[in-house]
Design a protein around this motif. Structure first.
Motif, PDB file in Angstrom:
ATOM      1  N   ALA C 308       0.840  -1.203   0.000  1.00  0.00           N
ATOM      2  CA  ALA C 308       0.000   0.000   0.000  1.00  0.00           C
ATOM      3  C   ALA C 308       0.872   1.249   0.000  1.00  0.00           C
ATOM      4  CB  ALA C 308      -0.931   0.000   1.216  1.00  0.00           C
ATOM      5  N   VAL C 309       1.910   1.260   0.827  1.00  0.00           N
ATOM      6  CA  VAL C 309       2.795   2.425   0.883  1.00  0.00           C
ATOM      7  C   VAL C 309       3.492   2.615  -0.461  1.00  0.00           C
ATOM      8  CG1 VAL C 309       4.906   3.345   1.919  1.00  0.00           C
ATOM      9  CG2 VAL C 309       3.137   2.321   3.365  1.00  0.00           C
ATOM     10  N   LEU C 310       3.904   1.502  -1.062  1.00  0.00           N
ATOM     11  CA  LEU C 310       4.568   1.569  -2.367  1.00  0.00           C
ATOM     12  C   LEU C 310       3.636   2.189  -3.416  1.00  0.00           C
ATOM     13  CD1 LEU C 310       7.099   0.460  -4.140  1.00  0.00           C
ATOM     14  CD2 LEU C 310       5.418  -1.232  -4.838  1.00  0.00           C
ATOM     15  N   ILE C 311       2.373   1.734  -3.407  1.00  0.00           N
ATOM     16  CA  ILE C 311       1.396   2.237  -4.379  1.00  0.00           C
ATOM     17  C   ILE C 311       1.246   3.750  -4.238  1.00  0.00           C
ATOM     18  CG2 ILE C 311      -1.055   2.252  -4.969  1.00  0.00           C
ATOM     19  CD1 ILE C 311      -1.078  -0.747  -4.275  1.00  0.00           C
ATOM     20  N   VAL C 312       1.042   4.191  -2.985  1.00  0.00           N
ATOM     21  CA  VAL C 312       0.870   5.630  -2.755  1.00  0.00           C
ATOM     22  C   VAL C 312       2.124   6.379  -3.189  1.00  0.00           C
ATOM     23  CG1 VAL C 312       0.594   7.406  -1.003  1.00  0.00           C
ATOM     24  CG2 VAL C 312      -0.800   5.350  -0.902  1.00  0.00           C
ATOM     25  N   GLY C 313       3.283   5.839  -2.810  1.00  0.00           N
ATOM     26  CA  GLY C 313       4.541   6.500  -3.142  1.00  0.00           C
ATOM     27  C   GLY C 313       4.710   6.684  -4.638  1.00  0.00           C
ATOM     28  N   VAL C 314       4.455   5.627  -5.402  1.00  0.00           N
ATOM     29  CA  VAL C 314       4.650   5.733  -6.848  1.00  0.00           C
ATOM     30  C   VAL C 314       3.611   6.668  -7.462  1.00  0.00           C
ATOM     31  CG1 VAL C 314       4.749   4.470  -9.020  1.00  0.00           C
ATOM     32  CG2 VAL C 314       5.744   3.487  -6.977  1.00  0.00           C
ATOM     33  N   MET C 315       2.353   6.589  -6.951  1.00  0.00           N
ATOM     34  CA  MET C 315       1.315   7.490  -7.468  1.00  0.00           C
ATOM     35  C   MET C 315       1.706   8.950  -7.272  1.00  0.00           C
ATOM     36  SD  MET C 315      -1.003   5.984  -9.021  1.00  0.00           S
ATOM     37  CE  MET C 315      -2.041   7.415  -9.283  1.00  0.00           C
ATOM     38  N   LEU C 316       2.293   9.243  -6.101  1.00  0.00           N
ATOM     39  CA  LEU C 316       2.654  10.632  -5.817  1.00  0.00           C
ATOM     40  C   LEU C 316       3.867  11.053  -6.639  1.00  0.00           C
ATOM     41  CD1 LEU C 316       2.166  10.928  -1.949  1.00  0.00           C
ATOM     42  CD2 LEU C 316       0.564  11.375  -3.778  1.00  0.00           C
ATOM     43  N   ALA C 317       4.805  10.126  -6.827  1.00  0.00           N
ATOM     44  CA  ALA C 317       6.050  10.504  -7.475  1.00  0.00           C
ATOM     45  C   ALA C 317       5.916  10.527  -8.997  1.00  0.00           C
ATOM     46  CB  ALA C 317       7.159   9.550  -7.054  1.00  0.00           C
ATOM     47  N   TYR C 318       5.174   9.570  -9.552  1.00  0.00           N
ATOM     48  CA  TYR C 318       5.092   9.481 -11.013  1.00  0.00           C
ATOM     49  C   TYR C 318       3.643   9.481 -11.462  1.00  0.00           C
ATOM     50  CZ  TYR C 318       9.898   8.185 -10.413  1.00  0.00           C
ATOM     51  OH  TYR C 318      11.192   8.192 -10.056  1.00  0.00           O
ATOM     52  N   PRO C 319       3.079  10.672 -11.666  1.00  0.00           N
ATOM     53  CA  PRO C 319       1.653  10.766 -12.002  1.00  0.00           C
ATOM     54  C   PRO C 319       1.296   9.982 -13.257  1.00  0.00           C
ATOM     55  CG  PRO C 319       2.769  12.868 -12.278  1.00  0.00           C
ATOM     56  CD  PRO C 319       3.705  11.970 -11.574  1.00  0.00           C
ATOM     57  N   ALA C 320       2.202   9.863 -14.217  1.00  0.00           N
ATOM     58  CA  ALA C 320       1.856   9.167 -15.448  1.00  0.00           C
ATOM     59  C   ALA C 320       2.212   7.689 -15.375  1.00  0.00           C
ATOM     60  CB  ALA C 320       2.550   9.818 -16.641  1.00  0.00           C
ATOM     61  N   GLY C 321       2.564   7.218 -14.190  1.00  0.00           N
ATOM     62  CA  GLY C 321       2.906   5.808 -14.049  1.00  0.00           C
ATOM     63  C   GLY C 321       4.310   5.517 -14.531  1.00  0.00           C
ATOM     64  N   LEU C 322       4.647   4.232 -14.516  1.00  0.00           N
ATOM     65  CA  LEU C 322       5.984   3.841 -14.929  1.00  0.00           C
ATOM     66  C   LEU C 322       6.233   4.194 -16.386  1.00  0.00           C
ATOM     67  CD1 LEU C 322       6.202   0.389 -13.139  1.00  0.00           C
ATOM     68  CD2 LEU C 322       7.279   2.523 -12.458  1.00  0.00           C
ATOM     69  N   ALA C 323       5.159   4.130 -17.197  1.00  0.00           N
ATOM     70  CA  ALA C 323       5.306   4.490 -18.606  1.00  0.00           C
ATOM     71  C   ALA C 323       5.772   5.934 -18.726  1.00  0.00           C
ATOM     72  CB  ALA C 323       3.993   4.292 -19.346  1.00  0.00           C
ATOM     73  N   GLY C 324       5.203   6.800 -17.863  1.00  0.00           N
ATOM     74  CA  GLY C 324       5.616   8.193 -17.855  1.00  0.00           C
ATOM     75  C   GLY C 324       7.083   8.316 -17.486  1.00  0.00           C
ATOM     76  N   LEU C 325       7.500   7.482 -16.534  1.00  0.00           N
ATOM     77  CA  LEU C 325       8.892   7.478 -16.102  1.00  0.00           C
ATOM     78  C   LEU C 325       9.797   7.087 -17.265  1.00  0.00           C
ATOM     79  CD1 LEU C 325      10.901   7.608 -13.740  1.00  0.00           C
ATOM     80  CD2 LEU C 325      10.430   5.212 -13.320  1.00  0.00           C
ATOM     81  N   VAL C 326       9.390   6.026 -17.977  1.00  0.00           N
ATOM     82  CA  VAL C 326      10.181   5.556 -19.112  1.00  0.00           C
ATOM     83  C   VAL C 326      10.255   6.641 -20.183  1.00  0.00           C
ATOM     84  CG1 VAL C 326      10.268   3.896 -21.014  1.00  0.00           C
ATOM     85  CG2 VAL C 326       9.696   3.131 -18.703  1.00  0.00           C
ATOM     86  N   LYS C 327       9.087   7.265 -20.462  1.00  0.00           N
ATOM     87  CA  LYS C 327       9.063   8.323 -21.469  1.00  0.00           C
ATOM     88  C   LYS C 327       9.959   9.485 -21.076  1.00  0.00           C
ATOM     89  CE  LYS C 327       4.628   7.637 -23.666  1.00  0.00           C
ATOM     90  NZ  LYS C 327       3.223   7.841 -23.369  1.00  0.00           N
ATOM     91  N   ALA C 328       9.868   9.859 -19.771  1.00  0.00           N
ATOM     92  CA  ALA C 328      10.675  10.970 -19.291  1.00  0.00           C
ATOM     93  C   ALA C 328      12.149  10.626 -19.451  1.00  0.00           C
ATOM     94  CB  ALA C 328      10.342  11.263 -17.827  1.00  0.00           C
ATOM     95  N   ALA C 329      12.508   9.389 -19.111  1.00  0.00           N
ATOM     96  CA  ALA C 329      13.902   8.972 -19.224  1.00  0.00           C
ATOM     97  C   ALA C 329      14.338   8.985 -20.686  1.00  0.00           C
ATOM     98  CB  ALA C 329      14.077   7.577 -18.636  1.00  0.00           C
TER      99      ALA C 329
END
Lengths: 291, 237, 340
Positions: C308-329
């Motif tokens: 649960a903490v992980l879910i909240v953490g990732v939601m707060l840090a990467y609004p577009a999800g991991l895909a957004g992270l990959v795109k940003a990278a």
């Protein structure tokens, strides 16, 4: 005569609990535009906090207000932790659904860890029972029926007769303009969550006084609160209150006429048909009206 | 005494779009200030940056010498810089009286609330007739009046009006212009944006052309300028 | 040759299918990806390792199909896990009570889930946003209540045990260290993913996205909201229901837990963490979250809290999800390349 009296009493009792839960959800929706799926978990937390305090030897008369104050803090924290940072995101509604679901699961599992799965019960608000006409009622339930309108009236007076309540209603209607008259929007969001969590906590204490408590006890009341809020229209406080009592009576009637098993299906059917005729809810006024 | 408003090299925008590209101006030392210029060139963004609704990415905004660049809207309102936004929807379900009460939310404003309410009622007699009516039921012109009256309730040391006469009929426009003149006459310094050049010339002696996110031209008090010259500035030389 | 034709020859004909990657390139990448997954038992030893991968594949099927309705369709469908649960119970009842052969029952379960999806779509045809969440959420709860109340058929809170498993001729599915189930689950994921990608790359997929992004305009151009919504929901349901049936056959029991909020939360976070509207993102996030959750197995009861903490953490840090992270990278890397 007796069935009717039982339906009326049962409807008033269930309606009171639903109103208490639904108003909290609606308060957050109207001010912030998000649904708090941790509302059921907050209700459960309120009951467990009160239980902890009474188990520590505090009388319920002290434990109840203390637990409600603590719940206000919990609501504030929830808002600051998983809602506030998301404000302004394009997928706000969905993101908050997931973060509040996760937060709710965190609270539920935390309580399970801290208290174990064994059922607990709170002392009733008032001991004993009495007969009213043809039926016998517990004083605890009667106290809930009488206390709920008082609490809701107090909330209504707060929202309509005080400066702070006025500010809360203003934030709900226009965030930009609210900032431009100097309102602290973040603090008001926190206040909305704090009030909402306090109401949920109170509902939890009500429920914990006549039914066994468990960490998963918030699930069903959350569902009922959602139904009430959809049914009554999510953009006001008064709509869900009417809807709560209406649903309470409907449920009591259906339990009597069709039996316990069919009631959820009947409630759902009523909900669906209402939404198909009036998608904005049965008692919905214009958008963003808080009181 | 430092100028009411000093802006240095202000850069601001929305997301990746930069609207203001290093805008500088000093204003308010000699009466009201008028801003004009084509739409989409940064007037509203400038006002939103002044009131804290938009966070500038670079530059400075000073209000009576104090740096307010990174203050919250709440803190800026508390210092008496009041912004009445364009086409203000206000609070549709609150009554006029409630809006005005909210206008005096800050501690500074609350001290002079009754006085300001009387002043607002005198300037906008129309509103006094509908004190308990929700804003949603008012006409566009009346809503604009409530908007300005709510701004007045904030005890402004500088009142910023964004297009107060936008979209109004000529008759209402005149009524509102009259009211704005009355506000100014009551001693409240104004920063006013409007496309009605006559209104601007009548109210302000110090004018700025906002163009391409910077100040394109400045007309200082004492410099006389005609309507035609301003129109020429709008459409380029 | 006219200048225009020369120019067209230089540019090449415009791609026929929407989507950035040409279909052939995607097909090759797809085949390579699944070939790699097929080799995984060589890397991950033991039947427990294969069990974890089977679960990851099933979660990936559920999450990627949810991405079709939620991400592409923009339909806030909270009954998706109920469709999975319907698949579980449909298979259990069909095989155990009706006595239908397991493979037929698996396919039928997919169709039953599809029918249920149509049923829940009818009331939400005219609704928007939050109301869809509430109605679909209510539908999921209703299905659970019905299963609980019909305990003489469904076992109520006890669930159903000793459900017939899948069969492959004379091959023993139980004593092969889960090899057969591993490849069947992989096959299910491959079929489901191929179907999803074909849908989203098609004209119909473009229409679904158009409806999500600008309903009024799409309607004005002649798209039917009702028909498209029904299609989106129905096509997201078949493999979800089949995955439910597969799960029931594999676990050999059915329990009411599949309707619980915690499973919904975890799968929804797979969709959102993966980044909505990509299909592959949801699949990748399912793998990662399943493996992460397994890695946390030692924490026992603390595990749901950590997740649960992980879910909240990732939601707060990467609004577009991991895909957004990959795109940003990728964007960052692109800028670095260009600037040198």
């Amino acid at each position: 005569m007796q069935p009717l009296a039982e339906i009326v009493f049962g409807g008033l009792f269930q309606g009171s609990l639903y109103a208490m839960m639904g108003v909290g959800l609606a308060l957050v929706w109207t001010t912030i535009g998000v649904f708090n799926f941790a509302h059921g978990a907050l209700m459960m937390l309120g009951a467990y906090l009160a239980w902890t305090l009474t188990a520590a030897g505090l009388p319920l008369a002290l434990a109840l207000p203390a637990a409600i104050l603590l719940m206000g803090g919990a609501g504030w924290l929830l808002q600051a932790g998983v809602v506030r940072p998301l404000i302004g995101r394009p997928n706000l509604v969905l993101a908050v659904v997931i973060t509040t679901l996760a937060a709710g699961s965190l609270v539920e599992n935390g309580v399970l860890q801290a208290f174990g799965p064994r059922s607990k019960q709170l002392p009733p608000l008032v001991e004993g029972s009495m007969t009213i006409g043809p039926i016998g009622v517990s004083l605890h339930q009667l106290a809930i029926i009488l206390a709920t309108p008082v609490v809701l009236l107090a909330l209504w007076l707060f929202l309509t007769r005080t400066r702070l309540g006025l500010a809360l209603r203003a934030v709900a209607q226009n965030e930009d303009s609210a900032q431009l008259v100097g309102l602290n929007v973040a603090a008001l969001y926190g206040l909305a969550f704090a009030l909402s969590a306090s109401l949920a906590g109170l509902a939890g204490i009500f429920i914990g006084g006549y039914r066994f408590m468990s960490p998963a006890m918030g699930g069903d009341p959350l569902l009922k609160a959602l139904i009430v809020v959809v049914f009554g229209g999510i953009s006001s406080i008064s709509g869900p209150i009417f809807a709560a009592y209406l649903i309470g009576f409907l449920e009591a009637f259906s339990n009597y006429a069709f039996g316990l098993y069919w009631t959820p299906a009947i409630l759902f059917a009523v909900l669906i048909s209402t939404l198909m005729v009036r998608p904005e809810g049965l008692f919905a006024p214009r958008m963003g009206k808080l009181a | 005494m430092s100028a009411p408003l000093e802006i240095e090299d202000l850069v601001a925008g929305y997301g990746r779009v930069t609207v203001l590209h290093g805008l500088s101006m000093t204003a308010g030392t000699s009466g009201n200030v008028g801003l004009f210029g084509p739409n989409g060139h940064g007037k509203t963004t400038l006002l939103r940056a002044m009131s804290g609704l938009v966070r500038p990415s670079a530059g400075r905004i000073r209000f009576f010498g104090e740096d307010v660049t990174h203050l919250s809207p709440q803190a800026i309102v508390g210092r008496g810089l009041i912004h009445v936004p364009q086409g203000n929807r206000l609070f549709p379900d609150l009554s006029i009286a409630e809006c005005l009460a909210l206008g005096a939310w800050t501690r500074r404003a609350r001290a002079v609330e009754d006085e300001n309410r009387e002043r607002a009622a005198a300037i906008f007699p129309r509103l006094a007739e509908r004190w308990r009516q929700p804003v949603r039921t008012l006409s566009g012109g009346e809503r604009q009046m409530v908007s300005i009256a709510t701004g007045l309730m904030g005890a402004p040391r500088l009142l910023v009006l964004d297009e107060p006469t936008l979209g109004l009929s000529p008759r209402l426009k005149e009524e509102l212009a009259e009211a704005v003149r009355a506000v100014s006459a009551a001693g409240v310094p104004l920063v006013i944006v409007d496309e009605d050049v006559e209104l601007l010339l009548g109210l302000a002696k110090h004018l700025f052309l906002v163009n391409h996110g910077t100040i394109g031209a400045e007309i200082r008090p004492g410099e006389t300028i005609g309507h035609d010259a301003i129109m020429a500035m709008y459409f380029g030389h | 040759m006219s200048a225009l034709a020369t120019r067209a020859a230089q540019v090449g004909s415009p791609p026929r299918t929407p989507g950035r990657m040409p279909a052939t390139v995607e097909a090759i990448a797809f085949a390579a990806g699944f070939a790699f997954l097929a080799c995984l038992p060589l890397l991950v030893g033991g039947s427990y390792g294969r069990h974890v991968l089977i679960m990851a594949f099933l979660y990936a099927v559920i999450a990627s199909n949810w991405d079709l309705s939620l991400g592409y369709g923009g339909i806030f469908n909270f009954a998706h896990l109920a469709l999975f649960g319907i698949g579980v119970y449909a298979y259990a009842l069909l095989t155990k009570l009706v006595g239908i052969e397991p493979w037929t029952a698996l396919v039928l379960s997919g169709f039953i889930a599809t029918a249920a999806a149509v049923l829940v779509t009818v009331p939400i045809l005219r609704l928007k946003g939050i109301f869809i969440i509430l109605v679909t959420f209510g539908f999921a709860q209703l299905v659970m209540q019905v299963i609980l109340s019909q305990s003489e058929l469904t076992g109520g809170t006890q669930g159903i045990v000793r459900i017939p498993g899948l069969t492959l001729g004379d091959h023993s599915m139980i004593r092969d260290n889960k090899f057969a189930y591993f490849y069947l689950a992989l096959g299910l994921l491959a079929l489901s993913t191929a179907a999803l990608r074909i849908i989203v790359r098609s004209r119909l997929g473009a229409a679904i996205v158009a409806l999500r992004d600008n309903e009024d305009y799409a309607v004005a151009r002649g798209l039917s909201v009702a028909r498209l919504r029904l299609f989106t929901m129905a096509s997201s349901a078949f493999f979800t229901g089949a995955a439910g049936a597969f799960y029931a056959a594999y676990q050999r029991n059915a329990s009411i837990d599949v309707f619980g909020m915690s499973l919904s939360t975890v799968i929804l976070s797979m969709v959102l963490l993966g980044g909505t509207g990509t299909i592959y993102g949801a699949i990748l996030a399912s793998f990662l979250l399943t493996l992460f959750s397994e890695a946390m197995a030692d924490f026992g009861a603390w595990r749901p809290m950590i997740v649960a903490v992980l879910i909240v953490g990732v939601m707060l840090a990467y609004p577009a999800g991991l895909a957004g992270l990959v795109k940003a990278a990728a964007g960052h890397a692109g800028r670095l390349v260009r600037s040198t």
